[in-house]
Design a protein around this motif. Structure first.
Motif, short mmCIF file in Angstrom:
data_model
loop_
_atom_site.label_atom_id
_atom_site.label_comp_id
_atom_site.label_asym_id
_atom_site.label_seq_id
_atom_site.Cartn_x
_atom_site.Cartn_y
_atom_site.Cartn_z
N LEU A 142 -6.76 0.50 12.79
CA LEU A 142 -6.03 1.31 13.30
C LEU A 142 -4.62 0.36 14.06
O LEU A 142 -4.89 -0.28 14.74
CB LEU A 142 -6.37 1.93 14.48
N SER A 143 -3.86 1.06 14.10
CA SER A 143 -2.38 0.40 15.16
C SER A 143 -1.58 1.75 15.12
O SER A 143 -1.22 2.95 14.57
CB SER A 143 -1.67 -0.59 14.81
N ARG A 144 -0.05 1.15 16.26
CA ARG A 144 0.28 2.26 16.61
C ARG A 144 1.75 1.50 15.74
O ARG A 144 2.18 0.43 16.88
CB ARG A 144 0.74 2.72 17.51
N ASN A 145 2.68 1.62 14.67
CA ASN A 145 3.47 1.25 14.16
C ASN A 145 5.00 0.97 15.52
O ASN A 145 5.14 -0.02 15.37
CB ASN A 145 3.94 1.35 13.10
N ASN A 146 5.39 2.03 15.84
CA ASN A 146 6.24 1.98 16.80
C ASN A 146 5.30 3.44 17.72
O ASN A 146 4.57 3.65 17.62
CB ASN A 146 7.28 2.77 15.73
N ASP A 147 6.74 4.16 18.32
CA ASP A 147 6.61 5.14 19.43
C ASP A 147 6.28 6.31 18.44
O ASP A 147 5.65 7.01 19.55
CB ASP A 147 8.29 5.91 19.71
N ASP A 148 5.93 6.68 17.47
CA ASP A 148 5.61 8.10 16.67
C ASP A 148 4.92 7.63 15.61
O ASP A 148 4.90 9.16 15.24
CB ASP A 148 7.50 8.84 16.47
N GLN A 149 4.09 6.47 15.15
CA GLN A 149 3.73 7.05 13.71
C GLN A 149 2.29 5.88 14.06
O GLN A 149 2.35 5.06 14.92
CB GLN A 149 4.00 5.97 12.00
N ILE A 150 1.01 6.75 14.00
CA ILE A 150 0.29 5.63 13.93
C ILE A 150 -0.12 5.67 12.34
O ILE A 150 -0.20 6.17 11.54
CB ILE A 150 -0.63 6.46 15.06
N THR A 151 -1.39 4.30 11.90
CA THR A 151 -1.40 3.37 10.85
C THR A 151 -3.07 3.34 10.72
O THR A 151 -3.54 2.88 11.49
CB THR A 151 -0.49 2.51 10.55
N ILE A 152 -3.43 3.87 9.59
CA ILE A 152 -4.66 4.36 9.78
C ILE A 152 -5.30 3.21 7.97
O ILE A 152 -4.98 3.64 7.53
CB ILE A 152 -6.07 5.47 9.79
N GLN A 153 -6.39 2.35 8.55
CA GLN A 153 -6.19 1.07 7.56
C GLN A 153 -8.01 1.22 7.01
O GLN A 153 -8.35 0.79 7.96
CB GLN A 153 -5.35 0.37 6.71
N VAL A 154 -8.39 1.50 5.48
CA VAL A 154 -10.03 1.37 5.41
C VAL A 154 -10.02 -0.17 4.19
O VAL A 154 -9.15 0.59 3.04
CB VAL A 154 -10.52 2.90 4.84
N ILE A 155 -10.08 -0.93 4.38
CA ILE A 155 -9.34 -2.41 3.94
C ILE A 155 -11.91 -2.67 3.35
O ILE A 155 -11.66 -2.88 3.81
CB ILE A 155 -9.22 -3.64 4.61
N ASP A 156 -11.31 -2.73 1.61
CA ASP A 156 -12.68 -3.10 0.85
C ASP A 156 -12.50 -4.50 0.24
O ASP A 156 -11.86 -4.40 0.03
CB ASP A 156 -13.40 -2.13 0.68
N THR A 157 -13.37 -4.82 0.53
CA THR A 157 -13.83 -6.36 -0.86
C THR A 157 -14.71 -5.42 -2.06
O THR A 157 -15.43 -6.12 -2.45
CB THR A 157 -14.45 -7.34 -0.02
N GLY A 158 -13.87 -3.61 -2.87
CA GLY A 158 -15.20 -3.56 -3.47
C GLY A 158 -14.34 -4.12 -5.11
O GLY A 158 -13.76 -5.22 -5.37
N VAL A 159 -15.01 -3.26 -5.70
CA VAL A 159 -14.35 -3.93 -7.77
C VAL A 159 -13.09 -2.88 -8.01
O VAL A 159 -12.38 -3.96 -8.88
CB VAL A 159 -15.57 -2.65 -8.19
N GLY A 160 -12.28 -2.37 -7.16
CA GLY A 160 -11.16 -2.49 -7.20
C GLY A 160 -10.60 -1.41 -7.85
O GLY A 160 -11.59 -0.66 -8.59
N ILE A 161 -9.72 -0.51 -8.54
CA ILE A 161 -8.96 0.15 -9.29
C ILE A 161 -8.61 -0.14 -10.07
O ILE A 161 -7.55 -0.81 -10.04
CB ILE A 161 -8.18 1.97 -8.72
N SER A 162 -8.54 -0.23 -11.82
CA SER A 162 -8.28 -0.13 -12.59
C SER A 162 -6.72 0.77 -13.24
O SER A 162 -6.45 1.49 -11.75
CB SER A 162 -8.98 -0.05 -14.26
N GLU A 163 -6.20 -0.15 -13.03
CA GLU A 163 -4.58 0.06 -13.76
C GLU A 163 -4.26 1.55 -14.46
O GLU A 163 -3.73 2.48 -14.17
CB GLU A 163 -3.78 -0.94 -14.72
N LYS A 164 -5.21 2.17 -14.86
CA LYS A 164 -5.82 3.13 -16.38
C LYS A 164 -6.09 4.26 -14.91
O LYS A 164 -5.81 5.88 -15.15
CB LYS A 164 -6.68 2.91 -17.12
#
Length: 296
Positions: A204-226
């Protein structure tokens, strides 16, 4: 080559065989072959008509998948309700209420209720009538609330989930707390289901005065190009595989990422993903602090 010997035609365009579907990268192309004839019925050439039928083909696939998924999703709570009711009906009339069975009924009714509410929300989203509330939302508190609600799944999967926040006390947006909780909940649940081991981080972070970023970061299997171009589509279910090649097929309707992105966009925000097969995924939701709210 199979139709090379055809030299006479019944009309100016004579179909040759049945239409064929061909997959090219992430698109599905419908190919139709026809013989071109002159006014005397003599074949003078061949016409190949190519049409992009990706949306139609995916629509057919999604309908079939949805029927299967909704059947599985309904079966579990319905079986629990049936078993609990049979136990209660079979008990002596003078016996005290079986609290365990009553609690089981309550939990599974909640599951069915949540499913119905989300399906109604999805109906509103696709109809363009989806509206969100405008209240102050503490994003850090919301994140911990989501984690707490999913702790049984987290423990069962033996995963570590942590929150990394910057600018504490300044992580607030104007929006719909319930819908944002659902959106983050779907992202976290997605990571839990597709991570065999390792950890998940909610950033969770506040990028500047008007935006907040929420990231969900995992070490999972990932998503294929397909699958990657389609994961935000309604009811789409990809074919994620472990490093050993085993297909993962967790329960669900395949609507979670569609709901999450629609909620983000209804707040005039956005939801994107970066993923590496076998290494994990990063879902990033960016929300304006005080958006001009609109229908999805």
């Amino acid at each position: 080559e199979a139709y090379r010997d055809i030299i006479e035609t019944d009309s100016e365009l004579t179909p040759l065989g049945e239409p064929t579907r061909i997959q090219i990268n992430n698109r599905i192309i419908g190919a139709t072959l026809a013989a071109v004839g002159n006014s005397e019925g003599i074949r003078i050439g061949t016409l190949i008509v190519l049409r992009d039928i990706t949306v139609e083909a995916l629509g057919d696939r999604l309908k079939d998948q949805f029927v299967t998924a909704i059947s599985h999703e309904l079966r579990t709570p319905m079986n629990a309700l049936k078993m609990s009711s049979e136990v209660l009906i079979g008990a002596d009339a003078d016996a005290p209420p079986n609290r365990r069975m009553l609690e089981m009924i309550g939990r599974n009714v909640d599951v069915l209720d949540r499913m119905i509410v989300e399906l109604l929300d999805i109906s509103e989203m696709t109809a363009g009538t989806f509206q969100i509330r405008q209240n102050e939302v503490d994003i850090e508190a919301l994140a911990w609330n989501v984690i707490s609600g999913m702790m049984p799944e987290i423990k069962k999967a033996r995963l570590d989930v942590s929150v990394m926040a910057r600018n504490l006390g300044n992580l607030r947006v104007v929006g719909d707390e319930q819908r944002l909780r659902w959106a983050l909940g779907h992202l976290l649940q997605n990571s839990i289901r597709y991570t065999e081991s390792g950890n998940i981080i909610i950033g969770l972070s506040r990028n500047n005065d008007d935006q907040i970023t929420i990231q969900v970061i995992d070490t999972g299997v990932g998503i294929s190009e397909k699958d990657l171009p389609h994961i935000f589509e309604r009811f789409y279910r990809g074919e994620p595989r472990t490093k050993s090649g085993r297909l993962l097929d967790p329960r669900g309707l395949g609507q979670g990422l569609f709901v999450a992105r629609t909620v983000a966009e209804a707040h005039n925000g956005q939801l994107n993903v970066l993923s590496n097969v076998g290494k994990g995924s990063v879902f990033t939701m960016v929300l304006p602090v005080e958006p001009t709210l609109q229908a999805a």
